[in-house]
Every structure is written in structure tokens, then in C-alpha cells.
Design an enzyme around this catalytic site. Structure first.
Site, PDB file in Angstrom:
ATOM      1  CB  SER A  83       7.958 -94.381  56.803  1.00  0.00           C
ATOM      2  OG  SER A  83       6.816 -94.704  57.562  1.00  0.00           O
ATOM      3  CB  SER A 133       7.549 -93.562  60.859  1.00  0.00           C
ATOM      4  OG  SER A 133       8.364 -94.359  60.015  1.00  0.00           O
ATOM      5  CE  LYS A 135      12.011 -94.222  60.691  1.00  0.00           C
ATOM      6  NZ  LYS A 135      11.107 -94.751  59.643  1.00  0.00           N
TER       7      LYS A 135
END
Ligand SMILES: [Mg+2]
Ligand SMILES: [Zn+2]
Lengths: 99, 466, 471
Positions: free
Chosen positions: B161, B137, B62
Site C-alpha cells: 500500500s 491504500s 496517513k
């Protein structure tokens, strides 16, 4: 409690966020709905004695007082918009209030 | 077993394919970097002995986890092009275990969102339905694992997330106990909640990655002084195991597909010999409101460093340094980040601190106490739906922040309490994946993984449940 | 109508660590800009603080020296504000759970006798960087070498009643902190900074007046001057029918005046909250007691000890002003030098050398050797001072220097005898006069012998020989 234009602008000033005049009404409405939603926490009976919850290491670890090399000036220069003679440069302070 | 070079080549091809499909899951990657990663992996394997437990893995990372050889943007205009002068601890550990860093993945800006629609670089599409969101996210990482481009990926959690997008995309999402994995180099959002978390194509993939990245890090003061987590024991069955179903996680209006999927999971757990009992976590309803005070409050402080002075994209404004701050931050941050900074600033400001921040801390303590009580009462694990609905349509919730926040209602309590939790696929409803969540007592990550592995095997193949 | 002045002081001292508060960067003073910086003290994305144990130890010792209660649990908190030299947008400090509270410092006030000042709190925090406004036209240049340097902030109660008392308090405070070993307390190097709060009220009034904060004072003398100026300003304002505004003022040392900061005053809203990156600081009670047991003698006790060993209050005061000086004194005493002789040397030549070099170029044992030569008569006091000056520059033993410079006194009876005989033979008239009763001529003979010897004769050895020969 409710959040209005005044509160939003105050928070924006503390947070150093420019807020567009045109965006303000929508922002006030959105923040208003968020604040109204979290307002349900007020239902909880007051408890002064409650210790906050924390996870992870129980106490702050203490490290030895040993010096380690930091970053070279070259690495800093690559990061920033304005770097000269070893200094980071910014516009003058103007009317900033210090801490 | 494939060589690192073969995996690197296959990963590059897969990333090209997902790129062509318009998934928009990656923010940076290149063949050249993948080749270098493969060379490094081979070197680790030659010299690393037992250290090459992730040889042959390409792991997507990420883009809020810092790397020196690729930018780290947090999907924000403000950090466009920013290259960190140091690597996150988890990145170093992945490489030391022989893994290759596949790419940096798209996310909601600064990890603030539940749909990966709040990226400055465009939304991520659901791999099974381009009109839907992958969750967020960590949507880019979830989508890449779901699309088969990588077997594992790193995401981060502040309020679910990883588990929420894992559930939406039909992959395994593992959030370790707070303090189990170093946060050094994870760009902070809500520091008391943040955790590096893992997507795996299987429970085993996720467990292997956890083994490699866990363990004490002297650079993170909240890191628990514990050795890296071993591989979970392979269990035969679940006899003697008590699993609690918290009734607050099964509301009457729960999506029927989700309900059916979780019921399939419950049946499998019983089949494996577990005792399944109803329990109550009475303060659950305060989790989302508490979360939406604590996380933005911490975020408002964590994101103060993005002032345009030392790094990042600077907008000079006109005149003094305050103009620089306001222009840099006003233009650099997207609308959701700005909203949360404002809410958090407001909640911490004079006159409101007690009513919001302290009240949220109180709720947080009660939520943690709920969990402690059921675990003390002999419950080994909790089993719940991961999300109230399957993946929703893009645009459905972008204008209603509170509706978006409620997508995290079942996942954010574990962050507030610091507990290990995991989402595992339990089937599909109308073609969309359904995930069930296992929550374990603090630092009982291993138990949770053992049960998840059994459940995963019992539920194969993951078919339609409704 | 008379006015009463009320003063409270907030001081920041730099804790004497090698590395910074939350990262391993060097705290060295005067390095080129931005050479002691890293992801942590620059506030780069993803970086996290780790507490320097030595800083905690030093702060604890300082707190104990001030008689504070050191708490087993204290909490690091974030103080949020924007400033170009504050890299994270917050300072890691301590707020409602400081390291230590409730101490006391005493000093002698010319007006009020013995005064006790309450120490409200001592907490640990990190310093900010440094903004330079005259370096580049139109720009502020920022150096983060100081960012993250460990500080202890020490807040007094509003217990001082005059600028002179403020200065006396600072002198005692500085001495205590230096004795604790926590800080070098050098205002020049920025390791001691003073902010003062001052208000005035009519004599007899019990409520406090509106206070102002005075900053930018670079010496204790200037603290006193600045507070004198601010006191006068407030009294003039009130006597003219005005009111005091709660503002921050800067002292202009050249003009001797205070003026409000140009910055627009904003109501500060620091939004303190516990730093989630740092678990509570937990200190074991045993460890705190160990630190207490390891504390050195207080300056007052040390001064008393010196006075009771025969030193004048003046000498005892000068020697104990700085712990390094007092430690040097103890070493000289331990090397066998009598107390008053040691005190004379230390408050004289040693002090001069210390002020010039910041250290002790002549070690205690070399000084003791030199004093020994002087006491046994091998060198004169005057010669000893010349030798001391030489010892500052070389590592040679005192005796070698004395020899090299030809300053050793001749004490052998035979040599002295020969010189005396020569002189007596050359001055028969004076010999007659002496023998006739003019006894003060002894000085003349001693002088002549000294002259004949080229200054090498030991005057103490000459006298008895002369007396015998003149009988
Ligand atoms: Mg301070
Ligand atoms: Zn540093």
C-alpha cells in the site's frame, strides 16, 4: 468448496455485521469470485510439517511486572457515546451467548 | 536551510493549493496546528543536539496512524471524529527528530484497497490526471509528496500500500523490514503483514525518515531489538553486486510502458557495474491468493473491536447489544471492509480453517522460502516492476474486487515474507510515472537504499521511456 | 439400575501479579470502575500487547507444582467472540500449543480411596471486563478494570466420579496453586473460578454420556451442591425417558438448583488462530529447571514432615492447609517453640486472628516470646491468652504487656513463703487435718495462696514450698 447465501449469512452473524437483504445477491457473487480465486491454493500439495512463516522478533519479549498509570476517566468519557458514574453503558444483552 | 516556520507556512500554502485542486488527499490539517508543530520543531532544534535530523521536514501522516492532536478516522464513518488518547510511536519519533506533522492523509478505509477509492470521505485524485487513481491504500500520502506539498509522508503497508501508490505517483516508496519500525499506534489491518512505510520525494528523504522512526520499541512485541537504522552508505558503483530479475515478475502481458521503464532501470544498474541475472521465485502466483486469505483473516479479528461500545460512532439499532453491534458495524464499515471481514471470518470459521487459513500459511512459507533460496544463492537484491500497469482510471476496478487485488501482485510477496522493499521512479509512459521495485534480504534495508540512491541519480532526469 | 457420574473441572486462577497480562495497568481488586485501564486493555485502535514476564513465571510454577510438562515453545492465540466486556472482540489465550500439559493431582476419595486426576493442560490467558446488569435500568454497565488481568486456566480430565470428589479435588488443587505462589485462590475476590462438566451413564457403560456445563458457583461447597443438583436432574431426566441436552447451566445458590442460561445457545465458533501481535513464547530449558528447583515443598511432604515431628494428623492438616500458615508455623518453631505447643497456639488463637484479619498481627518471634514467658512460669496459660489478645493490637513486647496488665507470676521464694505462712497461720484446723493424712487439702492451700497473691503467684512454685512447710 463454494460460498453461498448460507455461508455469507453465517459469516455475517459471526462478524456481527448487518447485511441488507437487497445487498445479499451481489455480496454472494463478489465473495464467490474472491473465494473461487483463492481456491487455487488447493493446488499446493499438502505439507503438514511446514512451519508457518513469521518475521519480526523471534520470541515474545517479556516485560517487568511494573504498574503504569492508565487513562483518567475524563479521557474515557471523551471517547464514548454513553459513560456514567465511571461505567461504559450499552443496551442489555438480550439473547447474546457468552464466551 | 529554511526555518521550520517557513516550511510550515509553505506547507500550509501547498495544502491549501492541493485542496483547491480537489486532490482530496488530506482528511485533517490546520495552519494553527502547523504553527504549533513549527514551534515544537524549533524547540527540539534548540535542545535536541543531534536529535534534530528531520528539522525542516513537514511530514504528512496517513490517517490510520494515531495522533492526539488530530482525529484518526482510518477514512471510516465508524471512526469519524475519533481522537486517540495516545500517539503512535512513529509520530513521537518524528517529532523528537524535529519533524513537523503536516496533516492526516486520506486512504482506503482501514487501508483496504489499492486505489484510495474506498474512502468514506471521497476518493483521492492522481496529481497528474484527476481521472486516474493515485494507487492505494496510502493514496493521500503519495499524492501529497507527488504534488510537492511535503517532502516525505508516512503510509502503511499490508500488501504494498505504499510502494504501489509511490509507483503510480512517481515518488519513492519504502517498506522497511517487518519489525524494523514500531507498529504501536498503527491501526491494525493484517498484523503479521502491517508495516509503517515511507514516501519520499527522493531516496534520501525516505532514508532520513526511516532513520528517525526505526529502532526497537518495547511497546510492540514484534519489534526487533535493533538500534535505529543508520543513514545508508553512499556507494560509488555496483561492481560486485548481483541483482536478480525474477522471471515471474516479467509476464508476457506486462504493460509495455512498465516494461520499458524497468528496462531503463536494468540498463542503468548494468551501467553502474551490477551483474544482472535471471532468477525464479516459483510460488509467486500464490502470493495474491495467500494474501487475500491471511490479510482478511487477521482483519476480521483486528476489526472486531469496532463494536460501538467504548468509542467510535454508535448506531443503537433496536433493542439489545447485538442490534447495536450489527447496526454500528453494518452502517459504519464501507462495502470493501465488509467484504474483507466476511471473507476473513469465513476463512477462519469451523470447517474452512484448514482449507483456507492453513493453506494460505503454507503458501506464505513457500513464498518466503523462494526468496531465501535466491538470496542464499548469492543474489544481493531483486529488481522488478512495482505494478503491472501505470495508474488506472477511477472506477475501472471498483466492481471487480479480484481485478483490484491483482494490482498488488508484485508488491504483496515482500509483505508475506517480511522483506524490505522499495519502489523508485524509473521514468514515465504516456505521461504516467513508472516505478521499479527493489527487494532486499531481511534487515538489509540499508543495502537496498544505497542501490536505490545510485539508481535515482543515474536515471535523472526522469523522462518519457516510451 | 445404578448410575455413574463423570465430572471434569475447568478452573481459572488469577496469577498474583501487580500489573496486567499485556499492559502495565494495576490488577488491584476493588478500585473504582474503569480506573485501571489503558489503550491496550480497552482495545483502542493501534494498541499492542506486551507479555508480563512475572505472569509467565507464576503460571510455570503452578504448572510444575501440578506435575505438568512445561513447553519450551507455546503460542498465544486469539479466541474470537463478541461480548460487551471483551474489548478487542477476542481474548488472547492459548489454544493448540498451551504453556503446559499432562500433569496429575491426587486426592483421597471417601468412595474410591486414592484417586489420581489427569491435568490435561494449563494455559495462560487474559480476563475480560465485568458487566453489571443491575446498575442502570435497561443498560449494561461495563467496567474494564479486570480486562487483561492474567489468568491460568487448568483443565482436568473427566476423572471425578462424584460431587464430593470434585470438591476434594478442588481443595487439593487450591492448596497446590497457593503453595506454588501463583495465586491467592480467593473465590470471593474472583481469583479462583470453577466451571464443571458433568455427565452420567449407566454403571458398566464405557462411553461418556452427554455432558452439561455448570457455572456460577462461589464456593467449593456450592460446587458440590450444584453438581449434586445437576446429577439428580440428569438422572431424573434419563429415567423419565428423556435425553440430556448439551447446555450451560447456572447454579442458584439460594434455591440450590441449576437452570439453563437465559441466553440462546449458539454453536460457538471461536475462530482461534495464532495472535500475530505476539511471537511464540519461548522458555529456555534452564529457566524452566530453575523454576522447578525453586518450587517449595509440596503440601503433602510438608504435612508428613509435621506429623513426623510429633503433631497429630489433624494439627498437621490444619497448619499445612495454607502455605502462609505453614510458613508461620516454621518461623515459630525456628524461634525455639516446641512443635506441639506451636501447633496448639496456631490452630487456636493464631488461626482465629488469621481468619479475622487475613494475616498475622502477632509475629512469630513475639509469639515465641510469649510462649517462653508461659513456659518459664512467668505467666499462666490463661494470662498468656489475654496477652496474645493484647499483642494483636499493639507492638509492645510480650513481657511489657504482661507487666502492664499485672499478669507476671511471682516466683520469688521469699514472697511466696510469706503468703504461705500467712495462709497456714490463718487455717490451723486444715493444717492439722493435712498432717493427719488428708493430703488432698494441698489443693485448698494452693488456692488460698493464689487468692492471697491476687493470682500472681506461680502455682508451680507454691507446691514444693507448701509441702516443705507442712511436713
Ligand atoms: Mg478460559
Ligand atoms: Zn491496560
Amino acid at each position: 468448496m463454494s460460498i453461498g447465501e448460507k455461508e455469507v449469512l453465517h459469516a455475517a452473524r459471526l462478524a456481527e455485521l448487518a447485511v441488507d437483504e437487497a445487498d445479499l445477491p451481489r455480496l454472494v457473487a463478489q465473495l464467490g469470485s474472491i473465494v473461487a480465486y483463492v481456491e487455487q491454493l488447493a493446488e499446493l500439495p499438502a505439507d503438514e510439517t511446514a512451519a508457518p512463516h513469521r518475521s519480526g522478533a523471534a520470541g515474545a519479549p517479556l516485560r517487568d511486572d511494573t504498574v503504569r498509570r492508565g487513562l483518567p476517566n475524563g479521557a474515557l468519557e471523551a471517547l464514548t457515546a454513553e459513560f456514567r458514574d465511571g461505567f461504559f453503558l450499552v443496551p442489555v444483552r438480550g439473547t447474546m451467548a457468552g464466551g | 536551510m529554511s526555518t521550520a516556520r517557513e516550511v510550515a507556512a509553505a506547507t500550509a500554502a501547498a495544502l491549501e493549493r492541493t485542496g483547491a485542486d480537489g486532490l482530496n488527499a488530506t482528511l485533517h490539517w490546520s495552519r494553527e496546528l502547523l504553527d504549533r508543530e513549527a514551534a515544537h520543531a524549533d524547540q527540539v532544534r534548540r535542545t535536541g543536539g543531534t536529535g534534530s535530523t528531520l528539522y525542516g521536514y513537514a511530514v504528512a501522516v496517513k490517517d490510520n496512524i494515531v495522533t492526539t492532536d488530530q482525529p484518526t478516522t482510518c477514512a471510516s464513518r465508524l471512526l469519524e471524529g475519533y481522537v486517540s488518547p495516545y500517539n503512535a510511536t512513529v509520530v513521537d519519533r518524528l517529532r523528537a527528530a524535529g519533524a513537523m506533522i503536516a496533516c492526516k492523509t486520506n486512504l482506503d478505509e482501514f487501508a483496504m484497497g489499492s486505489s484510495t477509492e474506498h474512502s468514506a470521505f471521497g476518493r483521492v485524485k492522481h496529481p497528474l490526471d484527476p481521472d486516474r487513481v493515485p494507487g492505494g491504500s496510502s493514496g493521500g500520502s503519495a499524492a501529497l509528496v507527488a504534488a510537492g506539498a511535503v517532502r516525505a509522508a508516512l503510509g502503511s503497508e499490508t500488501g504494498g500500500s505504499v510502494r504501489q501508490p509511490a509507483s503510480f505517483c512517481g515518488v519513492v516508496g519504502l517498506k522497511p523490514s517487518y519489525g524494523r519500525v514500531s507498529r504501536y499506534g498503527l491501526v491494525a489491518f493484517g498484523s503479521s503483514l502491517d508495516a509503517v512505510a515511507i514516501f519520499g520525494a527522493t531516496v534520501d528523504d525516505a532514508a532520513r525518515v526511516l532513520n528517525a522512526i526505526s529502532g526497537h520499541d518495547p511497546l510492540d512485541s514484534t519489534s526487533v531489538a535493533a538500534p535505529p537504522m543508520g543513514r545508508p552508505d553512499a556507494w560509488e558503483d555496483l561492481s560486485g553486486i548481483r541483482i536478480g530479475l525474477p522471471r515471474e515478475y516479467f509476464p508476457a502481458d506486462l504493460d509495455p510502458g512498465v516494461r520499458a521503464g524497468v528496462d531503463r532501470g536494468i540498463a542503468a544498474l548494468k551501467e553502474l557495474g551490477a551483474e544482472v541475472v535471471d532468477v525464479s521465485l516459483p510460488h509467486t502466483k500464490y502470493a495474491v491468493p495467500a494474501y487475500y486469505i491471511v490479510a482478511p483473516a487477521e482483519a476480521s479479528s483486528n476489526l472486531a473491536r469496532y463494536d460501538g461500545v467504548r468509542y467510535g460512532v454508535r448506531h443503537d439499532g433496536e433493542g439489545d447489544v447485538r442490534a447495536l453491534y450489527q447496526a454500528t458495524r453494518g452502517r459504519g464499515f464501507g462495502p470493501e471492509v465488509r467484504r474483507r471481514i466476511l471473507v476473513g471470518t469465513y476463512a477462519l470459521s469451523a470447517g474452512y480453517y484448514d482449507a483456507y487459513y492453513l493453506k494460505a500459511q503454507q503458501a506464505r512459507a513457500l513464498i518466503a522460502e523462494d526468496f531465501r533460496r535466491v538470496f542464499d544463492d548469492g543474489i544481493d537484491l531483486l529488481f522488478t516492476p512495482t505494478t503491472p500497469t501505470p495508474a488506472f482510471r477511477a472506477g475501472d476496478k471498483t466492481d471487480d474486487p479480484v481485478a483490484m487485488y491483482l494490482a498488488d501482485i508484485f508488491v504483496c510477496p515482500a509483505n508475506l515474507a517480511g522483506l524490505p522493499a522499495l519502489s523508485v521512479p524509473v521514468g514515465r509512459s504516456e505521461g504516467l510515472p513508472i516505478g521499479a521495485q527493489i527487494i532486499a534480504p531481511y534487515f538489509r534495508d540499508s543495502r537496498m537504499l544505497s542501490v536505490a540512491a545510485l539508481l535515482e541519480r543515474a536515471l535523472e532526469p526522469a523522462g518519457e521511456v516510451r | 439400575m445404578s448410575w455413574e457420574t463423570v465430572i471434569g473441572l475447568e478452573i481459572h486462577v488469577q496469577l498474583s501479579t501487580r500489573s496486567k497480562m499485556f499492559c502495565g495497568c494495576s490488577t488491584a481488586f476493588g478500585d473504582p470502575p474503569n480506573t485501571n485501564v489503558c489503550p491496550v486493555c480497552l482495545g483502542l485502535p493501534g494498541a499492542l500487547p506486551v507479555t508480563n514476564g512475572r505472569a509467565i513465571e507464576l503460571a510455570t510454577r503452578a504448572a510444575l507444582m501440578l506435575g505438568c510438562a512445561v513447553h519450551e515453545v507455546s503460542i498465544f492465540a486469539r479466541k474470537n467472540y463478541f461480548y460487551p466486556d471483551l474489548p478487542k472482540g477476542y481474548q488472547i489465550s492459548q489454544f493448540d500449543r498451551p504453556l503446559a500439559t499432562n500433569g496429575q493431582v491426587e486426592f483421597d476419595s471417601a468412595e474410591r480411596g486414592r484417586v489420581a486426576v489427569h491435568i490435561q493442560r494449563l494455559h495462560v490467558e487474559e480476563d475480560a471486563g465485568k458487566s453489571l446488569h443491575d446498575r442502570v435500568p435497561g443498560r449494561t454497565a461495563v467496567d474494564f478494570n479486570r480486562s487483561g488481568v492474567p489468568l491460568a486456566e487448568i483443565v482436568s480430565g473427566p476423572d471425578m466420579r462424584s460431587p464430593a470428589e470434585a470438591r476434594a479435588y478442588l481443595t487439593v488443587m487450591r492448596q497446590l496453586i497457593m503453595y506454588s505462589g501463583a495465586s491467592s485462590c480467593s473465590m470471593e475476590e474472583g481469583s479462583l473460578r470453577v466451571d464443571a462438566n458433568l455427565s452420567v451413564r449407566r454403571a458398566g457403560e464405557t462411553r461418556l454420556g452427554t455432558k452439561t456445563e455448570v457455572k456460577n458457583m462461589n464456593s467449593f461447597a456450592n460446587v458440590e451442591r450444584a453438581l449434586e443438583a445437576e446429577r439428580a436432574r440428569q438422572i431424573a431426566l434419563l429415567e423419565g425417558g428423556g435425553t440430556v441436552q448439551q447446555v450451560t447451566l447456572l447454579f442458584d445458590a439460594a434455591a440450590g438448583t441449576v437452570h439453563p442460561t437465559r441466553a440462546k445457545e449458539e454453536s460457538h465458533d471461536y475462530r482461534y488462530f495464532p495472535d500475530p501481535d505476539l511471537p511464540p513464547l519461548v522458555l529456555a530449558p534452564d529457566w524452566i529447571e530453575q523454576q522447578r528447583a525453586a518450587l517449595p515443598e509440596t503440601p503433602a511432604a510438608r504435612r508428613e514432615r509435621l506429623e513426623s515431628s510429633g503433631l497429630s494428623p489433624y494439627h498437621a492438616g490444619v497448619i499445612t492447609a495454607e502455605p502462609v500458615l505453614a510458613d508461620y508455623y516454621d518461623r515459630v518453631i525456628n524461634a525455639g517453640v516446641p512443635a506441639r505447643t506451636a501447633a496448639n497456639w496456631i490452630t487456636g488463637d493464631v488461626m482465629t486472628a488469621f481468619n479475622e484479619t487475613g494475616g498475622f498481627p502477632v509475629s512469630a518471634s513475639r509469639l515465641a516470646d510469649l510462649v517462653g514467658l508461659e513456659r518459664e512460669g512467668s505467666v499462666s496459660l490463661q494470662a498468656a491468652k489475654r496477652i496474645f489478645a493484647e499483642l494483636r493490637e499493639t507492638d509492645e513486647p510480650a513481657l511489657d504487656v504482661a507487666e502492664r496488665l499485672g499478669l507476671l507470676q511471682v516466683r520469688e521464694e521469699r514472697a511466696l513463703s510469706e503468703w504461705i505462712d500467712e495462709i497456714l497461720a490463718a487455717h490451723p484446723t486444715e493444717v492439722e487435718r493435712f498432717r493427719a493424712g488428708e493430703s488432698k487439702l494441698i489443693g485448698f492451700f494452693v488456692g488460698q495462696v493464689m487468692k492471697r497473691s491476687g493470682g500472681k503467684a506461680d502455682p508451680k512454685g507454691i507446691q514444693p514450698l507448701l509441702q516443705a512447710k507442712l511436713k
